[in-house]
Design a protein around this motif. Sequence first.
Motif, PDB file in Angstrom:
ATOM      1  N   ARG A 190      44.933  30.437  45.557  1.00  0.00           N
ATOM      2  CA  ARG A 190      45.115  29.860  44.240  1.00  0.00           C
ATOM      3  C   ARG A 190      43.745  29.533  43.664  1.00  0.00           C
ATOM      4  O   ARG A 190      42.873  29.028  44.365  1.00  0.00           O
ATOM      5  N   VAL A 191      43.575  29.836  42.376  1.00  0.00           N
ATOM      6  CA  VAL A 191      42.305  29.583  41.707  1.00  0.00           C
ATOM      7  C   VAL A 191      42.572  28.752  40.461  1.00  0.00           C
ATOM      8  O   VAL A 191      43.442  29.093  39.643  1.00  0.00           O
ATOM      9  N   ARG A 192      41.847  27.655  40.335  1.00  0.00           N
ATOM     10  CA  ARG A 192      41.949  26.791  39.165  1.00  0.00           C
ATOM     11  C   ARG A 192      40.758  27.093  38.262  1.00  0.00           C
ATOM     12  O   ARG A 192      39.601  26.964  38.660  1.00  0.00           O
ATOM     13  N   VAL A 193      41.070  27.509  37.025  1.00  0.00           N
ATOM     14  CA  VAL A 193      40.039  28.058  36.143  1.00  0.00           C
ATOM     15  C   VAL A 193      39.820  27.153  34.936  1.00  0.00           C
ATOM     16  O   VAL A 193      40.774  26.676  34.313  1.00  0.00           O
ATOM     17  N   GLY A 194      38.538  26.946  34.589  1.00  0.00           N
ATOM     18  CA  GLY A 194      38.165  26.274  33.359  1.00  0.00           C
ATOM     19  C   GLY A 194      38.386  24.779  33.376  1.00  0.00           C
ATOM     20  O   GLY A 194      38.900  24.190  34.321  1.00  0.00           O
ATOM     21  N   SER A 195      37.999  24.159  32.264  1.00  0.00           N
ATOM     22  CA  SER A 195      38.089  22.704  32.163  1.00  0.00           C
ATOM     23  C   SER A 195      39.540  22.224  32.101  1.00  0.00           C
ATOM     24  O   SER A 195      39.837  21.091  32.460  1.00  0.00           O
ATOM     25  N   GLY A 252      45.979  34.375  43.251  1.00  0.00           N
ATOM     26  CA  GLY A 252      44.943  35.352  43.561  1.00  0.00           C
ATOM     27  C   GLY A 252      45.132  35.961  44.933  1.00  0.00           C
ATOM     28  O   GLY A 252      46.006  35.557  45.701  1.00  0.00           O
ATOM     29  N   ARG A 253      44.302  36.947  45.206  1.00  0.00           N
ATOM     30  CA  ARG A 253      44.327  37.589  46.516  1.00  0.00           C
ATOM     31  C   ARG A 253      42.885  37.867  46.944  1.00  0.00           C
ATOM     32  O   ARG A 253      42.104  38.425  46.167  1.00  0.00           O
ATOM     33  N   VAL A 254      42.560  37.445  48.158  1.00  0.00           N
ATOM     34  CA  VAL A 254      41.202  37.639  48.669  1.00  0.00           C
ATOM     35  C   VAL A 254      40.928  39.136  48.787  1.00  0.00           C
ATOM     36  O   VAL A 254      41.677  39.868  49.433  1.00  0.00           O
ATOM     37  N   ARG A 255      39.869  39.586  48.105  1.00  0.00           N
ATOM     38  CA  ARG A 255      39.531  41.007  48.128  1.00  0.00           C
ATOM     39  C   ARG A 255      38.341  41.317  49.024  1.00  0.00           C
ATOM     40  O   ARG A 255      38.263  42.383  49.612  1.00  0.00           O
ATOM     41  N   PHE A 256      37.417  40.375  49.126  1.00  0.00           N
ATOM     42  CA  PHE A 256      36.175  40.682  49.830  1.00  0.00           C
ATOM     43  C   PHE A 256      35.600  39.411  50.432  1.00  0.00           C
ATOM     44  O   PHE A 256      35.493  38.379  49.761  1.00  0.00           O
ATOM     45  N   VAL A 257      35.273  39.464  51.708  1.00  0.00           N
ATOM     46  CA  VAL A 257      34.527  38.413  52.397  1.00  0.00           C
ATOM     47  C   VAL A 257      33.293  39.080  52.979  1.00  0.00           C
ATOM     48  O   VAL A 257      33.393  39.933  53.859  1.00  0.00           O
ATOM     49  N   SER A 258      32.135  38.714  52.464  1.00  0.00           N
ATOM     50  CA  SER A 258      30.908  39.414  52.857  1.00  0.00           C
ATOM     51  C   SER A 258      30.615  39.214  54.342  1.00  0.00           C
ATOM     52  O   SER A 258      30.669  38.094  54.855  1.00  0.00           O
ATOM     53  N   ILE A 303      45.554  37.486  39.866  1.00  0.00           N
ATOM     54  CA  ILE A 303      46.757  38.269  39.601  1.00  0.00           C
ATOM     55  C   ILE A 303      47.369  37.819  38.288  1.00  0.00           C
ATOM     56  O   ILE A 303      47.765  36.658  38.136  1.00  0.00           O
ATOM     57  N   ASP A 304      47.431  38.749  37.323  1.00  0.00           N
ATOM     58  CA  ASP A 304      48.016  38.478  36.004  1.00  0.00           C
ATOM     59  C   ASP A 304      47.484  37.184  35.380  1.00  0.00           C
ATOM     60  O   ASP A 304      48.246  36.266  35.050  1.00  0.00           O
ATOM     61  N   PRO A 305      46.164  37.074  35.199  1.00  0.00           N
ATOM     62  CA  PRO A 305      45.630  35.856  34.567  1.00  0.00           C
ATOM     63  C   PRO A 305      46.020  35.797  33.095  1.00  0.00           C
ATOM     64  O   PRO A 305      46.165  36.835  32.441  1.00  0.00           O
ATOM     65  N   PRO A 306      46.203  34.581  32.533  1.00  0.00           N
ATOM     66  CA  PRO A 306      46.489  34.467  31.099  1.00  0.00           C
ATOM     67  C   PRO A 306      45.304  34.914  30.258  1.00  0.00           C
ATOM     68  O   PRO A 306      44.179  35.072  30.764  1.00  0.00           O
TER      69      PRO A 306
END
Length: 280
Positions: free
Chosen positions: A228-233, A240-246, A263-266
């Motif tokens: 889960r990603v919390r975006v903006g103020s 979300g889905r983890v795509r890459f871990v360096s 995934i499907d962001p507003p």
Amino acid sequence: MHLARSLSLVFGALVFAAFGATAAQSFTDDMIISGNLEVRGFTQCLADLELSFATVGRIEYTHVEEGDTVAKGDILIELDQSVEQMDVERRRLQWENKSELIAAEVRRDTARIQFEAARDIYQRSGGISLEEVQNREMAYKLSLAELERLHAAEAMEELDYKTAAENIRRRTLYAPAEGIVTALLRQTGESAQANDPVLKLCDLSRIVFVANVPVDIAEVLVSGDSARVRVGSRGVTVDGRVRFVSPVIDPASGLCQVKVDLIDPPANVRPGLSATLVLN
């Protein structure tokens, strides 16, 4: 004197090590909020694309401005195409002109009829010489060979026409994906060199969360994991889905990079916003 200096250095090293461990622990502790692990980062587009032409030419039309949002396949920039368009029209007329092919088909049919008639006369009554029959047979076979040559020439004319049309297409720059025009590197009227960037496009086909995290946190993240990603103020929460871990760790900071596909962001979730990855 030397003993005192050595003890001082040892003490300083121990203090530095203890402080470093405490700072690292504090760095991780600061990420734990209400029982969840929160990793701060930002959003970015899937890729910053530098688009170019595969050929040389003068920019005739620029259809976009910086900041414009475009869809995949939209025309961005066109080079001058006047000469290429005339070449396309000339090759189209050559390809579509069937007069020579039609005449060759008529000659073939006539030669076949004459050969078959001469052969029948020779077989029934001998009223014509064998040499004449053979000559008419040869004329018929030559007409077949000529017709085959013209069919091959027609196929080549079709390829020439398609090549000329492709040259026109290569002088038009299309958007390879949905995105935002972030920079126009060449203006209308300027010359564009082959493979030199003329426009920058932020690829919006996917929005990605990016953060640098400590190794102990990165070790529990696996590509494909849900997140889960919390975006903006306003704190808009997006799956979300983890795509890459360096697999590479920065030796100076001890951090490694993590990327999470949103995934499907507003529509209000755009690249460049501060964001937080929330882990249980």
